[in-house]
Design an enzyme around this catalytic site. Structure first.
Site, PDB file in Angstrom:
ATOM      1  N   CYS A 156       0.817  -1.227   0.000  1.00 31.31           N
ATOM      2  CA  CYS A 156       0.000   0.000   0.000  1.00 31.31           C
ATOM      3  C   CYS A 156       0.850   1.277   0.000  1.00 31.31           C
ATOM      4  O   CYS A 156       0.342   2.362  -0.274  1.00 31.31           O
ATOM      5  CB  CYS A 156      -0.965   0.009   1.181  1.00 31.31           C
ATOM      6  SG  CYS A 156      -2.147  -1.342   1.124  1.00 31.31           S
TER       7      CYS A 156
ATOM      8  N   HIS B 281      -3.005   7.433   2.152  1.00 34.21           N
ATOM      9  CA  HIS B 281      -3.468   6.144   1.614  1.00 34.21           C
ATOM     10  C   HIS B 281      -4.856   5.852   2.166  1.00 34.21           C
ATOM     11  O   HIS B 281      -5.092   5.914   3.373  1.00 34.21           O
ATOM     12  CB  HIS B 281      -2.473   5.055   2.020  1.00 34.21           C
ATOM     13  CG  HIS B 281      -3.003   3.676   1.814  1.00 34.21           C
ATOM     14  ND1 HIS B 281      -3.574   3.276   0.623  1.00 34.21           N
ATOM     15  CD2 HIS B 281      -3.079   2.599   2.650  1.00 34.21           C
ATOM     16  CE1 HIS B 281      -3.968   2.020   0.731  1.00 34.21           C
ATOM     17  NE2 HIS B 281      -3.680   1.592   1.950  1.00 34.21           N
TER      18      HIS B 281
ATOM     19  N   ASN C  54     -10.086   0.172  -0.141  1.00 37.18           N
ATOM     20  CA  ASN C  54      -8.620   0.258  -0.105  1.00 37.18           C
ATOM     21  C   ASN C  54      -8.072  -0.386  -1.383  1.00 37.18           C
ATOM     22  O   ASN C  54      -8.112  -1.606  -1.527  1.00 37.18           O
ATOM     23  CB  ASN C  54      -8.114  -0.474   1.146  1.00 37.18           C
ATOM     24  CG  ASN C  54      -6.592  -0.498   1.246  1.00 37.18           C
ATOM     25  OD1 ASN C  54      -5.888  -0.188   0.292  1.00 37.18           O
ATOM     26  ND2 ASN C  54      -6.088  -0.887   2.404  1.00 37.18           N
TER      27      ASN C  54
HETATM   28  O1  UT7 Z   1      -3.669  -0.668   3.614  1.00 38.47           O
HETATM   29  C1  UT7 Z   1      -2.988  -1.007   4.772  1.00 38.47           C
HETATM   30  C2  UT7 Z   1      -3.515  -2.269   5.263  1.00 38.47           C
HETATM   31  N1  UT7 Z   1      -4.729  -2.338   6.008  1.00 38.47           N
HETATM   32  C3  UT7 Z   1      -5.155  -1.450   6.926  1.00 38.47           C
HETATM   33  O2  UT7 Z   1      -4.682  -0.369   7.105  1.00 38.47           O
HETATM   34  C4  UT7 Z   1      -6.280  -1.914   7.797  1.00 38.47           C
HETATM   35  C5  UT7 Z   1      -6.098  -1.461   9.224  1.00 38.47           C
HETATM   36  N2  UT7 Z   1      -7.127  -1.971  10.103  1.00 38.47           N
HETATM   37  C6  UT7 Z   1      -8.409  -1.552  10.041  1.00 38.47           C
HETATM   38  O3  UT7 Z   1      -8.768  -0.714   9.219  1.00 38.47           O
HETATM   39  C7  UT7 Z   1      -9.366  -2.088  11.062  1.00 38.47           C
HETATM   40  O4  UT7 Z   1      -8.664  -2.835  12.035  1.00 38.47           O
HETATM   41  C8  UT7 Z   1     -10.473  -3.001  10.445  1.00 38.47           C
HETATM   42  C9  UT7 Z   1     -11.432  -2.160   9.621  1.00 38.47           C
HETATM   43  C10 UT7 Z   1      -9.836  -4.082   9.570  1.00 38.47           C
HETATM   44  C11 UT7 Z   1     -11.269  -3.685  11.550  1.00 38.47           C
HETATM   45  O5  UT7 Z   1     -11.860  -2.694  12.372  1.00 38.47           O
HETATM   46  P1  UT7 Z   1     -11.695  -2.744  13.952  1.00 38.47           P
HETATM   47  O6  UT7 Z   1     -12.484  -1.617  14.480  1.00 38.47           O
HETATM   48  O7  UT7 Z   1     -10.228  -2.785  14.261  1.00 38.47           O
HETATM   49  O8  UT7 Z   1     -12.413  -4.092  14.322  1.00 38.47           O
HETATM   50  P2  UT7 Z   1     -11.819  -5.415  15.027  1.00 38.47           P
HETATM   51  O9  UT7 Z   1     -11.008  -6.199  14.062  1.00 38.47           O
HETATM   52  O10 UT7 Z   1     -11.224  -5.053  16.358  1.00 38.47           O
HETATM   53  O11 UT7 Z   1     -13.169  -6.195  15.305  1.00 38.47           O
HETATM   54  C12 UT7 Z   1     -14.191  -5.680  16.185  1.00 38.47           C
HETATM   55  C13 UT7 Z   1     -15.382  -6.624  16.121  1.00 38.47           C
HETATM   56  C14 UT7 Z   1     -14.991  -8.089  16.303  1.00 38.47           C
HETATM   57  O12 UT7 Z   1     -16.046  -8.717  16.990  1.00 38.47           O
HETATM   58  P3  UT7 Z   1     -15.958  -8.972  18.577  1.00 38.47           P
HETATM   59  O13 UT7 Z   1     -14.741  -9.834  18.767  1.00 38.47           O
HETATM   60  O14 UT7 Z   1     -15.837  -7.616  19.197  1.00 38.47           O
HETATM   61  O15 UT7 Z   1     -17.252  -9.661  18.874  1.00 38.47           O
HETATM   62  C15 UT7 Z   1     -14.919  -8.619  14.894  1.00 38.47           C
HETATM   63  O16 UT7 Z   1     -15.150 -10.013  14.825  1.00 38.47           O
HETATM   64  O17 UT7 Z   1     -15.980  -6.540  14.810  1.00 38.47           O
HETATM   65  C16 UT7 Z   1     -16.054  -7.851  14.248  1.00 38.47           C
HETATM   66  N3  UT7 Z   1     -15.929  -7.739  12.798  1.00 38.47           N
HETATM   67  C17 UT7 Z   1     -16.980  -7.514  11.997  1.00 38.47           C
HETATM   68  N4  UT7 Z   1     -18.290  -7.371  12.256  1.00 38.47           N
HETATM   69  C18 UT7 Z   1     -19.096  -7.136  11.208  1.00 38.47           C
HETATM   70  C19 UT7 Z   1     -14.780  -7.782  12.046  1.00 38.47           C
HETATM   71  N5  UT7 Z   1     -15.092  -7.592  10.752  1.00 38.47           N
HETATM   72  C20 UT7 Z   1     -16.448  -7.427  10.695  1.00 38.47           C
HETATM   73  C21 UT7 Z   1     -17.349  -7.179   9.638  1.00 38.47           C
HETATM   74  N6  UT7 Z   1     -18.666  -7.039   9.954  1.00 38.47           N
HETATM   75  N7  UT7 Z   1     -16.951  -7.053   8.359  1.00 38.47           N
END
Ligand code: UT7
Length: 335
Positions: free
Chosen positions: A117, A256, A286
């Protein structure tokens, strides 16, 4: 053969972007994955993304964006083509020579840059180096990726985040005082954290795998989020200092497009007003190496970016890699 002129720098002379026609919105995803439009929008700022249909590739997208950028620059022929991508058409060879040939630039120097990225920022620095070294007079630089081909279609943690696309700029030799002159740059990496975002199989360490999941992108989202915000803010400060700019000098921050919350957090840490953010993630997702040139092309088209604006560019990605640069925006119309 170009003459070495140490006073010459790379200047942005044209740009263009291209997105594949197929659009996948959040409601379509919520019908096949355990997710909702509300979750995706509130956690990422993404509403839809474009994806390649089977048979369409990174090179196909890069050719479309490249053609638009060459037309925008009124180019009569680039002598180098740099493709920033981590989803090349084949593991070997590089894809840039195919992009060059299909654009009628066969014979030009052509190679890929893989910094995921951060690839576009790394490739800007590489292309600027070709020009400063006197090796090129005009470079076509394309950022293109098809991450929809890398994500596990069943993984709600990655499918909603990524989209496909290509964005391109033409860089020509010019002078440091001109609008569009690139630099300075700030580039870094941390390979100890490679596992945070990785496709385990398909490369030389694990060519084949019995585990189909090894061919898909594995991402530790929250850890990547933390590193992304800290490193982009740090790198932005470093490049501003190198350029002799203050935060108050920045008119537009083009980061980005990984997650709108990452960009808002970086802006807050830097003390930049939120309305300085250039955002197009709502309709692109992204797009990895394509995201910054696509954001620049969208902003130049819709009037968010004006000639003379002082622009801060910063990216972060797998590797880990990160980097930043600055420029005064030139009078260019996207092709
Ligand atoms: O380009 C460079 C590479 N990538 C990035 O920069 C990505 C960086 N990371 C992020 O943008 C975020 O971490 C994400 C968008 C990927 C995830 O968001 P988050 O707020 O960090 O969520 P999380 O992974 O901590 O998950 C929170 C909750 C979890 O459930 P529990 O354990 O709290 O019950 C996940 O299982 O959200 C759940 N979850 C979802 N729920 C509904 C994870 N993905 C989803 C989804 N829909 N798509």
């Amino acid at each position: 053969m170009a003459t070495l002129d140490s006073r010459e720098v790379a200047v942005v002379a044209g740009l263009g972007g291209w997105l594949p026609p197929r659009v996948v919105d959040n409601s379509e995803l919520s019908r096949r994955l355990d997710t909702t439009d509300e979750w995706i929008r509130s956690r990422t700022g993404i509403g839809r993304r474009h994806v390649v249909d089977p048979g369409m590739s990174t090179v196909d997208m890069a050719v479309e964006a490249g053609r638009r950028a060459l037309s925008s620059a009124g180019s009569t022929g680039a002598d180098a083509v740099v493709l920033a991508t981590s989803t090349p058409d084949q593991v070997c060879p590089a894809s840039a020579p195919q992009v060059a040939s299909r654009l009628g630039l066969g014979g030009a120097a052509a190679f890929d840059v893989n910094a995921v990225c951060s690839g576009f920022v790394y490739a800007l620095a590489t292309a600027a180096g070709l020009i400063s070294a006197g090796a090129s007079r005009e470079v076509l630089l394309v950022g293109a990726d098809a991450f929809s081909t890398l994500v596990d279609p069943e993984d709600r943690g990655t499918v909603p985040i990524f989209g496909d696309g290509a964005g391109a700029v033409v860089l020509r030799a010019g002078h440091p005082g001109e609008a569009g002159a690139l630099g300075p740059f700030d580039l870094h990496s941390d390979g100890e954290l490679a596992d945070l975002l990785v496709v385990p199989a398909g490369g030389s360490r694990k060519r084949m795998s019995d585990e189909p999941g090894d061919y898909y992108l594995s991402m530790r989202g929250p850890a990547v989020f933390r590193h992304a915000t800290a490193r982009m803010a740090e790198s932005s400060r470093a490049v501003l200092e190198r350029a002799g700019w203050t935060v108050g000098d920045v008119d537009r921050f083009v980061g980005h497009q990984a997650n709108v919350r990452i960009l808002q957090t970086v802006a807050k840490q830097l003390g930049l007003p939120v309305d300085s953010l250039v955002l197009n993630i709502e309709h692109t997702g992204n797009t990895s190496a394509a995201s910054i040139p696509l954001a620049l092309a969208d902003a130049a088209t819709d009037g968010t970016l004006h000639a003379g604006d002082r622009v801060l560019i910063s990216a972060f990605g797998a590797g880990l890699t990160w980097g930043s640069t600055v420029l005064r925006w030139p009078a260019v119309t996207p092709g």
